[in-house]
Each structure stands twice: as structure tokens, then as C-alpha cells.
Design a protein around this motif. Structure first.
Motif, PDB file in Angstrom:
ATOM      1  N   ASP A 769      79.774 -18.952 -31.079  1.00  0.00           N
ATOM      2  CA  ASP A 769      80.294 -18.152 -29.968  1.00  0.00           C
ATOM      3  C   ASP A 769      81.746 -18.546 -29.660  1.00  0.00           C
ATOM      4  O   ASP A 769      82.123 -19.715 -29.800  1.00  0.00           O
ATOM      5  CB  ASP A 769      79.428 -18.384 -28.723  1.00  0.00           C
ATOM      6  CG  ASP A 769      79.687 -17.365 -27.637  1.00  0.00           C
ATOM      7  OD1 ASP A 769      78.976 -16.343 -27.609  1.00  0.00           O
ATOM      8  OD2 ASP A 769      80.612 -17.573 -26.815  1.00  0.00           O
ATOM      9  N   PRO A 770      82.602 -17.580 -29.238  1.00  0.00           N
ATOM     10  CA  PRO A 770      83.996 -17.914 -28.896  1.00  0.00           C
ATOM     11  C   PRO A 770      84.107 -18.903 -27.745  1.00  0.00           C
ATOM     12  O   PRO A 770      85.111 -19.620 -27.645  1.00  0.00           O
ATOM     13  CB  PRO A 770      84.591 -16.553 -28.496  1.00  0.00           C
ATOM     14  CG  PRO A 770      83.714 -15.539 -29.131  1.00  0.00           C
ATOM     15  CD  PRO A 770      82.346 -16.135 -29.167  1.00  0.00           C
ATOM     16  N   GLU A 771      83.099 -18.951 -26.876  1.00  0.00           N
ATOM     17  CA  GLU A 771      83.121 -19.864 -25.736  1.00  0.00           C
ATOM     18  C   GLU A 771      82.523 -21.211 -26.161  1.00  0.00           C
ATOM     19  O   GLU A 771      81.386 -21.286 -26.635  1.00  0.00           O
ATOM     20  CB  GLU A 771      82.326 -19.269 -24.582  1.00  0.00           C
ATOM     21  CG  GLU A 771      82.190 -20.165 -23.366  1.00  0.00           C
ATOM     22  CD  GLU A 771      83.519 -20.485 -22.706  1.00  0.00           C
ATOM     23  OE1 GLU A 771      83.673 -21.614 -22.221  1.00  0.00           O
ATOM     24  OE2 GLU A 771      84.416 -19.602 -22.697  1.00  0.00           O
ATOM     25  N   ALA A 772      83.269 -22.286 -25.984  1.00  0.00           N
ATOM     26  CA  ALA A 772      82.846 -23.612 -26.453  1.00  0.00           C
ATOM     27  C   ALA A 772      81.544 -24.056 -25.803  1.00  0.00           C
ATOM     28  O   ALA A 772      80.646 -24.593 -26.477  1.00  0.00           O
ATOM     29  CB  ALA A 772      83.953 -24.634 -26.152  1.00  0.00           C
ATOM     30  N   SER A 773      81.403 -23.835 -24.504  1.00  0.00           N
ATOM     31  CA  SER A 773      80.197 -24.303 -23.808  1.00  0.00           C
ATOM     32  C   SER A 773      78.950 -23.606 -24.336  1.00  0.00           C
ATOM     33  O   SER A 773      77.867 -24.215 -24.400  1.00  0.00           O
ATOM     34  CB  SER A 773      80.334 -24.049 -22.309  1.00  0.00           C
ATOM     35  OG  SER A 773      80.509 -22.664 -22.042  1.00  0.00           O
ATOM     36  N   VAL A 774      79.077 -22.341 -24.739  1.00  0.00           N
ATOM     37  CA  VAL A 774      77.927 -21.619 -25.298  1.00  0.00           C
ATOM     38  C   VAL A 774      77.526 -22.244 -26.632  1.00  0.00           C
ATOM     39  O   VAL A 774      76.332 -22.421 -26.916  1.00  0.00           O
ATOM     40  CB  VAL A 774      78.252 -20.112 -25.462  1.00  0.00           C
ATOM     41  CG1 VAL A 774      77.079 -19.378 -26.121  1.00  0.00           C
ATOM     42  CG2 VAL A 774      78.580 -19.486 -24.117  1.00  0.00           C
ATOM     43  N   CYS A 775      78.520 -22.586 -27.454  1.00  0.00           N
ATOM     44  CA  CYS A 775      78.234 -23.233 -28.744  1.00  0.00           C
ATOM     45  C   CYS A 775      77.465 -24.544 -28.535  1.00  0.00           C
ATOM     46  O   CYS A 775      76.465 -24.810 -29.208  1.00  0.00           O
ATOM     47  CB  CYS A 775      79.546 -23.531 -29.487  1.00  0.00           C
ATOM     48  SG  CYS A 775      80.470 -22.083 -29.981  1.00  0.00           S
ATOM     49  N   ILE A 776      77.924 -25.321 -27.596  1.00  0.00           N
ATOM     50  CA  ILE A 776      77.296 -26.625 -27.346  1.00  0.00           C
ATOM     51  C   ILE A 776      75.866 -26.457 -26.849  1.00  0.00           C
ATOM     52  O   ILE A 776      74.933 -27.121 -27.331  1.00  0.00           O
ATOM     53  CB  ILE A 776      78.142 -27.419 -26.337  1.00  0.00           C
ATOM     54  CG1 ILE A 776      79.499 -27.764 -26.969  1.00  0.00           C
ATOM     55  CG2 ILE A 776      77.415 -28.675 -25.879  1.00  0.00           C
ATOM     56  CD1 ILE A 776      80.489 -28.374 -26.003  1.00  0.00           C
ATOM     57  N   TYR A 777      75.675 -25.550 -25.888  1.00  0.00           N
ATOM     58  CA  TYR A 777      74.334 -25.362 -25.333  1.00  0.00           C
ATOM     59  C   TYR A 777      73.390 -24.738 -26.356  1.00  0.00           C
ATOM     60  O   TYR A 777      72.176 -24.990 -26.326  1.00  0.00           O
ATOM     61  CB  TYR A 777      74.405 -24.494 -24.074  1.00  0.00           C
ATOM     62  CG  TYR A 777      74.721 -25.290 -22.832  1.00  0.00           C
ATOM     63  CD1 TYR A 777      73.738 -26.048 -22.199  1.00  0.00           C
ATOM     64  CD2 TYR A 777      75.999 -25.285 -22.297  1.00  0.00           C
ATOM     65  CE1 TYR A 777      74.031 -26.783 -21.056  1.00  0.00           C
ATOM     66  CE2 TYR A 777      76.304 -26.014 -21.164  1.00  0.00           C
ATOM     67  CZ  TYR A 777      75.313 -26.772 -20.541  1.00  0.00           C
ATOM     68  OH  TYR A 777      75.606 -27.494 -19.425  1.00  0.00           O
ATOM     69  N   ALA A 778      73.921 -23.916 -27.279  1.00  0.00           N
ATOM     70  CA  ALA A 778      73.076 -23.329 -28.315  1.00  0.00           C
ATOM     71  C   ALA A 778      72.557 -24.405 -29.259  1.00  0.00           C
ATOM     72  O   ALA A 778      71.369 -24.441 -29.612  1.00  0.00           O
ATOM     73  CB  ALA A 778      73.859 -22.261 -29.087  1.00  0.00           C
ATOM     74  N   ALA A 779      73.453 -25.303 -29.655  1.00  0.00           N
ATOM     75  CA  ALA A 779      73.027 -26.398 -30.532  1.00  0.00           C
ATOM     76  C   ALA A 779      72.053 -27.327 -29.802  1.00  0.00           C
ATOM     77  O   ALA A 779      71.072 -27.810 -30.379  1.00  0.00           O
ATOM     78  CB  ALA A 779      74.258 -27.171 -30.999  1.00  0.00           C
ATOM     79  N   GLN A 780      72.328 -27.563 -28.519  1.00  0.00           N
ATOM     80  CA  GLN A 780      71.448 -28.430 -27.734  1.00  0.00           C
ATOM     81  C   GLN A 780      70.076 -27.796 -27.567  1.00  0.00           C
ATOM     82  O   GLN A 780      69.043 -28.487 -27.639  1.00  0.00           O
ATOM     83  CB  GLN A 780      72.080 -28.693 -26.364  1.00  0.00           C
ATOM     84  CG  GLN A 780      71.352 -29.754 -25.555  1.00  0.00           C
ATOM     85  CD  GLN A 780      72.070 -30.066 -24.253  1.00  0.00           C
ATOM     86  OE1 GLN A 780      72.976 -29.342 -23.875  1.00  0.00           O
ATOM     87  NE2 GLN A 780      71.674 -31.131 -23.604  1.00  0.00           N
ATOM     88  N   ALA A 781      70.054 -26.455 -27.349  1.00  0.00           N
ATOM     89  CA  ALA A 781      68.771 -25.764 -27.205  1.00  0.00           C
ATOM     90  C   ALA A 781      67.978 -25.839 -28.509  1.00  0.00           C
ATOM     91  O   ALA A 781      66.761 -26.067 -28.505  1.00  0.00           O
ATOM     92  CB  ALA A 781      69.014 -24.307 -26.816  1.00  0.00           C
TER      93      ALA A 781
END
Length: 842
Positions: A769-781
Motif C-alpha cells: 500500500d502507498p501508506e506506510a502504516s497500512v503496509c506495517i499493519y498488513a504484515a503484522q496482521a
């Protein structure tokens, strides 16, 4: 010039344009010389030589002009000689006017001597030549006036000879000239206007429509320039000569100009740019009122072609119709404008038409005249409705570039862009103010109603606001408008109907509506519920809600509630909000014991669709209205109601985390109302606006409660969260991913392979995702799902060299990135940041 005279005998002869250019150059070089007296005063020693050279120069010019006419003795040849002389006859310098008149008379005299020759097309530019010579009769210099009259006598003689030549009559030129000299003369230096009147009266046999038009426009030329440049006495004499000429020509030959009225109006409009003196402008505008008194329709049609927006010249021409005597019938004039306002601003070929906009501009100018206001009141309702419909037509309409900028702007300010719809709105404002509706106009100003009226999606709201204001302030004309609107509701195209209906609906609040047959009130609104245009449906709902306030209509309107709610499907969120606000009244008055809960369910379904609308006000309003509808529900709850409210849980929980305080507050209130009705015992943190960041346990508790309490709806919760994970707003994607990461482990016992693959694919996409926080939370999920759901079924790792094939016993495909975190050489955070950087580079 002498050399050119000799060359005129050679072949080939000059063409028409070449001859006109030659004459213009020679005339300019001679006529622009200072006066003889000025040249002699400059060099007194050579005064006699200067006089001789000056006389020889004028003679050379005249000889050249005569030679050029002999070279081509045709109407076109004569016109090419006389045309360049014309402008000099209106010069502000007496010596230049004298030279021009002398040259004209000399050419005419030579033409008379050269006859017979037959001009089949008539004398060229007769009206212009005659008009310029007539003005010179009134010249302050008596010698110029006397010579101008002599030129007119010669011209009259030429025309008489032409006429007798056609009739094959033999005539002695000298005798005819002397006879005409006695007939049209002698020159009266005390009252030259007497000569002007006599000349105009006697030339009637030779003046057709074009000649009369040219004569009128030539008379306007004498009004150019300022009195300071000419001298006060000279300016007054010229204005008098022009006024006498204009009034007498129109008095005697008005019936001949019907076909050339548009050209006359265009000529007056063009000349007004060069006429500055107030008295001279009054004289220039005289033909407008004189012609309008006999040919009002033709004059109005001509004025409708004036460039828009109207400048001071065009505005003055409109006002002239009723300010000066003889004025036209104001009643007929307003009827003509109303007819033009009822036209569409485009033709059958799809081209734009300025007629309605020009008519609105003309009406605006007439409203500035106090004597016209009383007559306007007679057709005020028709004018108001026609203008409101024109506002709708002109939204987004553009006209040619010649109308792009407003004229008469101050020099120190840049010109403003001309937007047609704003101009029509300005006329609506002016009409309201002149009719005494200042409170209504101010109300719309304060509420932003004028801006709403100019927008395609909000036009009906602006019109409704105006009608509501007129009802509130008890406008005297409302009854007339009400009865006028009834037949208009079924006429015209969609824009016409929407504007008329928007105004009519608000008038249903009036007591006089009781006198109207029900088919025109309740019946018309009920029909509107089935209209294809969603705006018409919303307006019909508004009308029914207003009618429901009357006791005798309440039951009938409430019976239409299912149809009203059904009409909101597939409708824009803003319109849904508008209609739902109106429907609250009917829901409030419904007998809950008799009401079918399916209507409430359908209403809730419609509102739920707009929870994710991109517009904050739509989201906020729909969530708030949802809670109010829920508040009307009572036990026992039907399965349909329960299922609908369960489907609301995830959207409310996620929207609460959006970061918008207004939306979050509405979500909490609505969620609380749903919980009260359904007796839910959600974790207390579910009603908190506090961000879920670093609150994974809170999210896990909420998900566990949802799956435990509503296991049959677990996959619905998953589908909804996956849908919100695609939302354009990054905050919603982020918290949707977090919600999925906690929801999926709670569904381990019921999860299917297809749904698990769907979750995996969604999380994989969100890791880029272009938004960094979304990338991080996706990997964490993704990590959380793996760690929570399959840690017990996988053997504990014994170092990085541990190898197994999870595909044999687990649903996800084998890859290093799908293993628990402890099996990967790089942390999930580094992988996430790496994929994010890669996506940004791409």
C-alpha cells in the motif's frame, strides 16, 4: 497629382480598390494641410506665393478626381472617389470641412456635366452623401453651409435627370438646375434648419430603405467629438442639425425602414462609443424611441442581439424605450421580453442562443426605471418563474469569446469573467428587490441560496429556499404563483419540471392549498415517487411530508411511506440525506403497532450503503439518521431487524476509528442505540473514540465477542472488513487490516480454504500500500494470524536450519514469508518497509 492625372489616360485602368486607395492618399495629403491663413502667418514674406501654390494644389486634386471619374464613369467608380471624402466632412477643423465639401461639390458638378450616363443600380451611397451634406448646411461657417446646399441641388438635379432618362424625357440640364436652385434654396443663414427640412421632404422619391438607413447613420456622425474641440456654439449647431435630420427623416420615412431596423440599431450602438456629450447622446438615441413607438417588436428583437454582458451603451438603448417620448407600450414590451425568457438558450441544432440571456439583461435595465416597476408587477409571477427556469438552463452554459469578459470595468481592476448563470441570478435578485421582496433576498444571501441556485446538483435546493422564504415572509404574490405553477408542472423538459416542482412543493404549506383539488396536490406528489429523476422523487417526498402536516392528509401520506422509502434506492447520498430528513417526520408520526417493520429495515439498508460515502456530511448525516430510525423500533424484534442491525456493527466500529470527531461521535451514539435495542454487551472500549493503535487486545476482545455472540454472521463481518480495507481513506484501510488480523483467528473453527485465501490475497496486496502504516499493519496482521491460529499445530523451531513442508498440513502455500516470524531470517518490519520502498520507487 498632375502626373497621376496624365497617367489616368493610360491602360489598363485602375481597379476599384486601387483607385480608392489613391484618392484616400491624395485627399489626406491635401486636406490635412494647415489653413491658408496659418501658413501665410508663418511666412508673411511669401504670403502671395503660398496662396497661389495652395490654389494650384486644390485645383490639381480636383482635376485628378475628375480624371479618375472619366476613367471609370460608373457607379462603382464614382463611389471609389466620393467615399474617401466622407469622413473629412465631419472634421472638427473648419478648413478641412470646407475642402471636403468643395471637393464633393466639384465631383458632383463634374458628374452632372458628364451626363448622360445611366446608373442602373441607383446613385452610389446616396444616403451617406446626402446626410453628410445636410449636416454641413447647418455648419457654423456660412460659406460651407451655402456650398453644401449647392451640392445638394446638383445631386437632386442628377437624380432628376436619371429619373427622366428612364422615362425617356428630354431635359435641359441648366434649366433644370436653375429650377431646382429656386425650389430648394435660397440658403438661409439665420435658420439653416429650414433648408434641411425642405431638402429631406423633397428627396423622398429617391430614398429607399437602405438610403434612409444611411441617411440616419450619417446624421449620427455629426454628434461625434466634444464641444470643447468644436467650440460650444459649433457643437450646439451640429447637434441641432443632427436632431432635426433624425426626427424629420423618421417622421416622414419611418414606414420605409422596417427591414433595416437591425442595421440601424447596430449602427447606433457602434456610434455611441464615440459620442460623449450627454445632450449629443440623447439625440443619438432618439431613433430608438421613435422607431419603437411604431415597430416595437422589431426594435426589441434588434436590441436582443447587443453584445453581452450589456455595457453602458446597450443598457442606455434599453432604457430609452420607456424614458423618452414617444415611448412604446410598456405592457407590450414586457410581454415580448417574457416570451423571449420562455425560450431555451439553445437552438434545435444544438447551438447556444443568447436571446433569453439578452432578454433577462434588458429586463434588468427596465427595472431600473421607476415608471416601469408598476407594470412589471402585472406579470411578476410569470417573470420570476421564467427567470428561475433560465437559471437552471444556464448552469454550465458558455457563450462565444466575444462575451467572455464584463465590460465597463474600472481601469485599475482586471476584467471579471462573464458567467451567464450568475448574470441571470443577478436579474432574479433585482426583480425581487424591485418587487419589495428585500427580506426574501437577504434571507437567501445569508443562507447561501444564490450559490446553491447556480450549481447543477443544488439548483432545486436554492429554488426551494427562495420559495420557503417567500412563504415565511407572506409574499403577496404567492397565490398567483401557486395557481400559475399547477399547469407548469407537466410542461417542458426535466430542468423545467424540476425548477417548477421545487417551487411548488414549498407552496403546499399555504392555507390556500386546501382549495386545490387533491389530484393537483397529493396526487401529483404521489406520481412523482415513480419519476425517473431522483431529484423529482426527493421533491415529491418533501411535498408529501408537508401535506402530512394536515390532519386530513396524514393517513393517506403515511400509506405512501413504503413507496417513498423504495424510491431512495440507487440514489446519490446527498439526495438520500435530504429525503431522509423529511421522512423523519412521517416515521415519528407512525403508529408503531400498525407499521410493518420491513419499511424500517429497507430504510436502514439504504442508509447503511452511504456509511462509506466520500463526503463527510453525507456519512455523518446517514449514521445519525440510522440511529434515529433505530430509536423508533420497539420489541419484539423481527429476524430481519436483528440481521440488519448486526450488519451495522463492523461499519460503525471501523468508522469510529476514522479520525473524524464528528463522524466518530455519531457512530458512538448510533452504536449505543443499536446495543440498547439488541441488548448487546459489547466491551466498554467498543464505545470509545480512542485510537486502536497499540490496543490490539481491545480489538481482539471486540472480535471475540462478535464471533461468539453472532457466529452465523462471522463471514459477513469478514466480508465487510475486507471491503473497508479497499477504502480510499488510509485510516480506514489501516484499522480494517487490524480488525481482520484479530477477527480471523477467532474464526479458526469455521474458516474455509476459499475465504482464507481471500484474506491472504488481500493482506499481500495491502503490504504494498502507498501508506506506510497500512503496509506495517498488513504484515503484522498476517503474522498475528499465523502465530495465533497455527502455532500449536506446528512443531517448535530448533534453529534456522529447521525445514518442513507446511503445505502438507496447512492451507497456505509454502514460502519463507508465510512462516511464523521466528522462522524468517529478516524481521517482518524490515520486509514491510522494503516492500513499501519498492512500491514507492515503482
Amino acid at each position: 497629382m498632375e502626373t497621376l492625372t496624365q497617367l489616368s489616360h493610360s491602360q489598363p485602368i485602375l481597379g476599384w480598390q486601387e483607385r480608392a486607395e489613391l484618392v484616400s492618399t491624395c485627399v489626406k495629403s491635401v486636406f490635412s494641410l494647415p489653413s491658408v491663413q496659418a501658413m501665410q502667418e508663418k511666412d508673411e514674406a511669401k504670403a502671395e506665393a503660398i496662396q497661389t501654390l495652395y490654389r494650384q494644389t486644390l485645383e490639381a486634386l480636383q482635376t485628378l478626381l475628375n480624371a479618375l471619374f472619366v476613367e471609370d464613369p460608373t457607379p462603382a467608380g464614382l463611389k471609389s472617389i466620393l467615399e474617401p471624402l466622407g469622413p473629412w466632412m465631419n472634421s472638427g477643423k473648419a478648413h478641412e470641412r470646407a475642402r471636403a465639401v468643395n471637393s464633393n461639390v466639384s465631383v458632383l458638378n463634374h458628374t452632372l456635366l458628364t451626363l448622360p450616363f445611366f446608373m442602373s443600380s441607383g446613385f452610389p451611397a446616396l444616403g451617406l452623401l446626402l446626410g453628410r451634406l445636410i449636416l454641413r448646411i447647418g455648419d457654423p461657417d456660412e460659406e460651407i453651409g451655402r456650398e453644401a446646399l449647392d451640392g445638394i441641388i446638383i445631386l437632386y438635379t442628377i437624380l432628376e435627370l436619371q429619373k427622366r432618362s428612364r422615362d425617356k424625357e428630354e431635359t435641359n440640364k441648366e434649366e433644370l438646375y436653375e429650377s431646382n436652385k429656386r425650389f430648394l434654396g435660397p440658403y438661409n443663414p439665420v435658420s439653416p434648419c429650414q433648408n434641411i427640412l425642405r431638402v429631406i421632404a423633397e428627396f423622398g422619391d429617391f430614398l429607399g430603405p437602405q438610403q434612409v438607413k444611411d441617411l440616419l447613420l450619417a446624421a449620427l456622425e455629426g454628434l461625434k467629438g466634444s464641444s470643447e474641440a468644436r467650440g460650444k456654439d459649433s457643437g450646439e449647431m451640429m447637434q441641432l442639425a443632427s436632431e432635426v435630420t433624425l426626427s424629420s427623416v423618421l417622421e416622414w420615412y419611418r414606414h420605409r425602414v422596417l427591414e433595416v431596423i437591425p442595421e440601424i440599431m447596430q449602427g447606433i450602438y457602434a456610434q455611441l462609443n464615440y459620442i460623449q456629450e450627454p445632450r449629443a447622446r440623447e439625440v443619438a438615441l432618439l431613433p430608438v424611441s421613435l422607431l419603437a413607438s411604431s415597430f416595437m417588436t422589431e426594435v426589441v428583437v434588434a436590441l436582443l442581439t447587443c453584445p453581452l454582458p450589456l455595457d453602458s451603451n446597450g443598457a442606455e438603448m434599453w432604457r430609452q424605450l420607456i424614458l423618452r417620448k414617444p415611448s412604446c407600450d410598456v405592457r407590450d414590451l414586457l410581454d415580448l421580453l417574457l416570451t423571449s425568457l420562455k425560450e431555451k438558450p439553445f437552438t434545435k441544432n444544438g447551438r447556444t442562443s443568447i436571446v433569453p440571456l439578452a432578454a433577462a439583461s434588458g429586463l434588468c435595465e427596465l427595472l431600473s426605471v421607476n415608471s416601469c416597476v408598476g407594470r412589471v408587477r402585472r406579470i411578476y409571477p410569470q417573470l420570476l418563474l421564467a427567470l428561475l427556469i433560465q437559471v437552471h438552463y444556464h448552469i454550465g452554459l458558455h457563450f462565444p469569446s466575444r462575451m467572455a469578459f464584463c465590460k465597463d470595468a474600472r481601469k485599475d481592476t482586471p476584467p471579471s469573467i462573464f458567467i451567464p448563470v450568475r448574470w441571470v441570478v443577478k436579474v432574479v435578485k433585482t426583480l425581487l428587490l424591485r418587487m419589495g421582496c428585500s427580506y426574501e433576498a437577504t434571507f437567501l444571501e445569508d443562507q447561501g441560496g444564490w450559490e446553491l441556485m447556480e450549481q447543477a446538483e443544488n439548483h432545486h435546493r436554492g429554488v426551494s429556499l427562495l420559495a420557503r422564504a417567500m412563504v415565511h415572509y407572506s409574499c403577496q404574490e404567492l397565490c398567483r404563483i401557486l395557481y400559475l405553477l399547477i399547469p407548469l408542472l407537466e410542461r417542458g423538459d426535466e430542468k423545467h419540471k424540476i425548477t417548477a416542482t421545487a417551487f411548488y412543493v414549498e407552496l403546499l404549506q399555504m392555507e390556500q392549498v386546501r382549495r386545490i383539488p387533491e389530484e393537483y396536490s397529493l396526487g401529483r406528489m404521489a406520481e412523482g415517487l415513480n419519476h425517473q429523476d431522483p431529484i423529482m422523487k426527493v421533491l415529491s417526498i418533501r411535498g408529501l411530508v408537508i401535506l402530512a402536516r394536515r390532519t386530513e392528509k396524514t393517513a393517506k401520506v403515511q400509506a405512501l411511506l413504503p413507496s417513498m422509502v423504495k424510491g431512495l434506492k440507487r440514489m446519490d447520498g446527498l439526495l438520500v440525506v435530504e429525503a431522509a430528513h423529511n421522512l423523519k417526520t412521517i416515521f415519528k408520526g407512525q403508529d408503531r403497532k400498525l407499521t410493518d417493520s420491513s419499511v424500517y429495515v429497507e430504510m436502514l439498508q439504504i442508509l447503511l450503503r452511504h456509511f462509506s460515502d466520500s463526503r463527510e456530511d453525507v456519512r455523518s448525516s446517514c449514521i445519525n439518521l440510522y440511529g434515529k430510525v433505530v430509536q423508533k423500533l420497539r420489541s419484539p424484534r423481527t429476524p430481519a431487524v436483528e440481521q440488519q442491525l448486526i450488519r451495522t456493527l463492523v461499519p460503525l466500529l471501523l468508522l469510529m476509528q476514522e479520525g473524524n470527531a464528528k463522524v466518530s461521535q455519531k457512530c458512538i451514539k448510533t452504536l449505543f442505540r443499536c446495543s440498547c435495542l439488541m441488548a448487546w454487551e459489547l466491551p466498554k472500549r467498543a464505545y470509545s473514540r480512542k485510537s486502536w493503535d497499540n490496543q490490539q487486545q481491545t480489538v481482539a476482545k471486540i472480535c471475540k465477542y462478535l464471533v461468539t455472540t453472532h457466529q452465523d454472521s462471522a463471514f459477513t463481518f469478514l466480508s465487510q472488513s475486507l471491503e473497508y480495507a479497499k477504502n480510499p481513506r488510509a485510516s480506514l484501510r489501516k484499522y480494517s487490516v487490524m480488525f481482520i488480523g484479530s477477527l480471523v483467528p477467532c474464526m479458526e473453527s469455521i474458516m474455509t480454504e476459499d475465504r482464507l485465501n481471500e484474506v491472504k490475497a488481500a493482506l499481500e496486496n495491502l503490504r504494498h500500500d502507498p501508506e506506510a502504516s497500512v503496509c506495517i499493519y498488513a504484515a503484522q496482521a498476517q503474522d498475528h494470524i499465523l502465530a495465533s491460529c497455527w502455532r500449536n499445530s506446528w512443531p517448535l523451531p530448533h534453529g534456522d536450519s529447521w525445514v518442513c513442508d507446511p503445505a502438507a498440513t496447512h492451507r497456505w502455500s509454502p514460502s519463507c514469508e508465510n512462516l511464523p516470524t521466528s522462522h524468517q531470517q529478516r524481521s517482518w518490519i524490515m520486509q514491510t518497509l522494503g516492500s513499501w520502498k519498492l512500491s514507492l520507487k515503482q
